[in-house]
Design an enzyme around this catalytic site. Structure first.
Site, mmCIF file in Angstrom:
data_model
loop_
_atom_site.group_PDB
_atom_site.id
_atom_site.type_symbol
_atom_site.label_atom_id
_atom_site.label_comp_id
_atom_site.label_asym_id
_atom_site.label_seq_id
_atom_site.Cartn_x
_atom_site.Cartn_y
_atom_site.Cartn_z
ATOM 1 C CG ASN A 295 1.895 -2.132 -7.527
ATOM 2 O OD1 ASN A 295 1.481 -2.129 -6.372
ATOM 3 N ND2 ASN A 295 2.743 -1.242 -8.004
ATOM 4 C CB SER B 129 -3.842 17.136 3.535
ATOM 5 O OG SER B 129 -3.655 18.516 3.693
ATOM 6 C CB ALA C 15 -8.973 26.737 6.103
ATOM 7 C CB ILE D 160 2.503 -7.347 -0.761
ATOM 8 C CG1 ILE D 160 1.372 -8.367 -0.568
ATOM 9 C CG2 ILE D 160 3.103 -6.937 0.584
ATOM 10 C CD1 ILE D 160 0.209 -7.856 0.224
ATOM 11 C CG ASP E 123 2.607 1.543 -5.301
ATOM 12 O OD1 ASP E 123 2.515 0.649 -6.159
ATOM 13 O OD2 ASP E 123 2.222 1.403 -4.129
ATOM 14 C CG HIS F 278 1.136 17.572 1.954
ATOM 15 N ND1 HIS F 278 0.205 18.207 1.160
ATOM 16 C CD2 HIS F 278 0.509 17.318 3.121
ATOM 17 C CE1 HIS F 278 -0.927 18.341 1.830
ATOM 18 N NE2 HIS F 278 -0.778 17.807 3.028
ATOM 19 C CB VAL G 145 -0.048 1.939 -0.787
ATOM 20 C CG1 VAL G 145 -0.492 3.299 -1.313
ATOM 21 C CG2 VAL G 145 0.339 2.047 0.684
ATOM 22 C CG ASP H 80 0.218 19.304 -1.836
ATOM 23 O OD1 ASP H 80 1.261 19.040 -1.212
ATOM 24 O OD2 ASP H 80 -0.879 19.487 -1.295
#
Length: 769
Positions: free
Chosen positions: A563, A729, A666, A565, A501, A550, A577, A492
């Site tokens: 790990n 993506s 695509a 919050i 993170d 991205h 996440v 990418d």
């Protein structure tokens, strides 16, 4: 490359279309070209002698299907795709022969400098090069001196004269061989699924079909609806002399009579010829051809799904089932077994279109037709009671034309009191909008471990992350699978290698000393400690500006650490996440930049794929693709074949042109139809297919296509930030993460097996369009 103006001739178009000429003369139309672009191409009008839409559609049934579905026109397809795929636009031009006879042109075509037909139209015809076996320039000029004199003036070429005037004047174009017609030799291209009707006469040469197989495949050739005795023979021109003799026959069926003929053969990559010969008198027939790549061993749902039977089990009672056929598809196949010698009656009714019915013994490797019913029209098809010995059998419901529902009844003559089983078949497994369904991590990893049911759901320990629930990732973590030891290459933009993170999850090239300007490990890349940058050509794949977010976002979806919050939103609501495979290893490979040309993009991605494979990546995440109107990504496809041959799984984002009415993924996601990976579309938190998501489409039959969450996806972004993004993506890395969980459970799984398990365990429940 050739464009619309290259293949259009105003004088030709007006002279062959008096209605258009009249409107141009009256000032209603400004030109014939405008009429052709706006109207004529949709009516399959011929723009010049250099393109014949009727020939093109007859030669390429896949294009005809796309045209009939309103996806393109014959002319548009050739301009945008066909010329790059070496498809032949007129009867006289044979791309393979032209390139074989002109190695200098073959070199230029291989180097993407031009297409074969572009060279012939712009240069080759003027240089006197012959387009194929139907036209010999030297012979034509020698035997027609008036034409030779005209050609010497530079007003016209020999082949152009033949196309415009010679054919209607009956002039001979070759010395010994009359021009081949479509009825004599039909090019089928790369073999997929084909349904053809034809006729052969004892007083003419056998009807020849030529097709190509790109990978070792199981090929089934079914010849039915014979009005008289016919023979069918499969050949390969081993000596390359363009003549077929008995020593080059691979398989044949010469059984007398009008019963259907079925050839099943394992074929290696190459060109093949199918010859159909009448034995007594002019005879009509129906030909169906289907292929399954052998890399997906039987039965394997990752290839052309329709060729695999639905197992009905032991036929110990009356079975009644309902289903439907779509046009241009392979047959529906139902397999059953018999424990004792049993007469069986088979009936097919409720038809609204023409369908044929066949009883076949054993699997496709040893298939033999035992009985058939080929009644014309939508009448009931019946195979009368036949005593079948113990063994395995299949019923083939073969489409002839049109789509139709049907009811299939199988009645074993066991006892008058035997029960009837009514089977409620699931809906078609492959949907043109979302493929096989939503990826299900809990079911997929359980299947890898040989467990018959998915892992039970557990409470999601991750706060405000709907996507992980949607794919059932927490249930897999609960069993101890977190992607540890699996290397995923993210091809990418540049990535933030300092994000808190992601720290600790980046791939490390232990044999490389960072920053010393030396290729310590001898892999050809200097300072590639964490990966490589194929845009700027250095060992630093990190991001160059904050808007280059991205890749970092994708990396977080796959492997952000678990790990706790990470922040709050909407005035204090916490979020966390965490990646699907939060202990996986991330290999950053920078291949994208907003300043790239198409060639730079394609070369960077192809080189990045090879680098990732050679340096231990087991999964390639490719959330990228060409732009609408750009050429096919052939270099990338070649690199993907390199990866596939080495057991690496490729995951593609399907593309975000759905709102612009895209009808298929695509490129390179479309390469999933070639067995080179898995395409992924996007759904939202309500399991509704996102309007921007490119659909699977219906032009290719079933192939590896799944969906995953791709709307309002919060993940890591540069400079220790987090952001919500939408797109296919974002969907692709969810699938990459699931594959990492599978490979931790069994690192030896080949790509075909990964795809098969994902397809068989995908969740269709509640998906909305």
């Amino acid at each position: 490359m050739l464009d619309a103006t290259s293949l259009f001739n105003e004088s030709y178009y007006l002279s062959h279309n008096p209605d258009v000429m009249a409107e141009v003369s009256a000032g209603i139309l400004t030109s014939g070209f405008k009429h052709f672009i706006d109207v004529g191409q949709f009516e399959n009008r011929q723009p010049s002698a250099w393109f014949d839409p009727h020939f093109y559609l007859a030669l390429y049934p896949d294009v005809k299907v796309a045209v009939n579905q309103g996806q393109t026109t014959a002319f548009q397809h050739f301009i945008e795709a066909g010329q790059f795929e070496n498809r032949d636009p007129i009867t006289e031009f044979f791309t393979d022969i032209y390139l074989e006879r002109n190695p200098d042109i073959a070199t230029a075509v291989t180097g993407d400098l031009l297409t074969a037909y572009e060279h012939f139209v712009k240069l080759g015809q003027g240089e006197g090069r012959s387009p194929g076996p139907n036209f010999d320039t030297t012979f034509y000029l020698t035997h027609h001196p008036d034409v030779a004199a005209l050609v010497r003036t530079g007003q016209i070429s020999a082949v152009e004269h033949y196309l415009l005037f010679g054919t209607s004047e009956g002039r001979a174009a070759t010395e010994h061989n009359p021009a081949l017609t479509l009825n004599e030799t039909l090019e089928l291209g790369v073999l997929g699924t084909r349904h053809l009707a034809g006729a052969a006469d004892i007083n003419t040469s056998p009807q020849l079909y030529r097709f190509r197989v790109d990978s070792p495949s199981q090929v089934s050739l079914l010849l039915s609806r014979l009005s008289d005795d016919m023979e069918v023979t499969l050949y390969q021109d081993h000596n390359g002399n363009r003549a077929l003799d008995s020593t080059e026959a691979i398989a044949s069926d010469k059984e007398p009579g009008t019963r259907a003929k079925l050839l099943n053969q394992v074929l290696n990559p190459g060109d093949y010829f199918l010859a159909i010969a009448a034995q007594n008198e002019a005879t009509s027939y129906h030909l169906s051809l289907s292929t399954v790549p052998l890399s997906n061993s039987y039965p394997n749902l990752t290839a052309n799904l329709e060729l695999y039977p639905q197992n009905l089990g032991s036929l110990s009672s009356h079975i009644l089932l309902s289903n439907a056929l779509e046009p241009n598809n392979s047959p529906d196949i139902y397999q059953f077994t018999l424990e004792t010698t049993t007469p069986v009656q088979i009936e097919l009714n409720g038809l609204t279109a023409d369908v044929d019915l066949f009883l076949v013994q054993n699997s496709p490797e040893t298939a033999q037709i035992l009985a058939e019913s080929t009644t014309p029209g939508n009448q009931t098809e019946t195979i009368t009671p036949t005593a079948l010995e113990p063994g395995t059998y299949s019923v083939w419901v073969e489409p002839v034309e049109g789509e139709t529902p049907y009811q299939l009844s199988l009645v074993p003559d066991i006892s008058p009191d035997s029960e009837t089983r009514t089977l409620d078949l699931p809906p078609p497994l492959f949907d043109p909008n979302f493929g096989f369904g939503l990826v299900n991590a809990a079911a997929a990893v359980a299947r890898v471990l040989g467990e018959p049911t998915p892992f039970p759901q557990v409470p999601n320990p991750i706060i405000n992350n709907y996507a992980l629930d949607a794919i059932n990732a927490p249930a897999v973590w609960n069993r101890g699978y977190t992607g540890e030891g699996v290397v995923i290459a993210v091809l990418d933009m540049g990535m933030d290698l300092t994000h808190r993170d992601l720290q600790g999850n980046f791939w490390v090239n232990g044999d490389e000393i960072p920053g010393n300007g030396v290729d310590n490990d001898g892999n050809g890349f200097i300072d590639d400690f964490h990966g490589y940058d194929f845009v700027d050509g250095n060992g630093n794949p990190s991001f160059s500006h904050s808007t280059e977010r991205h890749a970092t976002h994708l990396a977080g979806i796959i492997g952000a650490q678990r790990n706790g919050i990470d922040g709050t939103f909407n005035g204090g609501i916490p979020f966390d996440v965490t990646g699907v495979a939060y202990n996986a290893t991330l290999m950053p490979v920078r291949v994208l930049d907003d300043r790239q040309s198409f060639d730079e993009f394609e070369i960077a991605v192809a080189n990045g794929i090879r680098y990732a494979v050679d340096n231990g990546a087991q999964i390639l995440n490719l959330s990228l693709g060409n732009l609408p109107g750009e050429p096919p990504t052939e270099r990338i496809a070649e690199a993907l074949r390199y990866a596939r041959d080495r057991g690496v799984v490729a995951i593609f984002a399907s593309g975000n042109e759905g709102s612009a009415r895209a009808t298929q993924p695509a490129d390179p996601a479309i390469r999933a139809t070639e067995g080179l990976g898995i395409a992924v579309g996007a759904v939202d938190r309500d399991r509704r297919v996102a309007p921007f998501s490119n659909p699977a489409g219906s032009a290719f039959g079933p192939y590896p296509f799944l969906v995953a969450p791709g709307v309002e996806i919060r993940s890591t972004t540069p400079n220790q930030t987090y952001l919500n993004l939408d797109g296919t993506s974002m969907a692709a890395p969810y699938l990459s993460g699931v594959v990492a969980l599978m490979l931790q459970a069994n690192p030896t799984l080949p790509p075909a097996e990964v795809e098969r398990i994902l397809i068989e365990t995908a969740n269709r429940d509640g998906l909305l369009i």
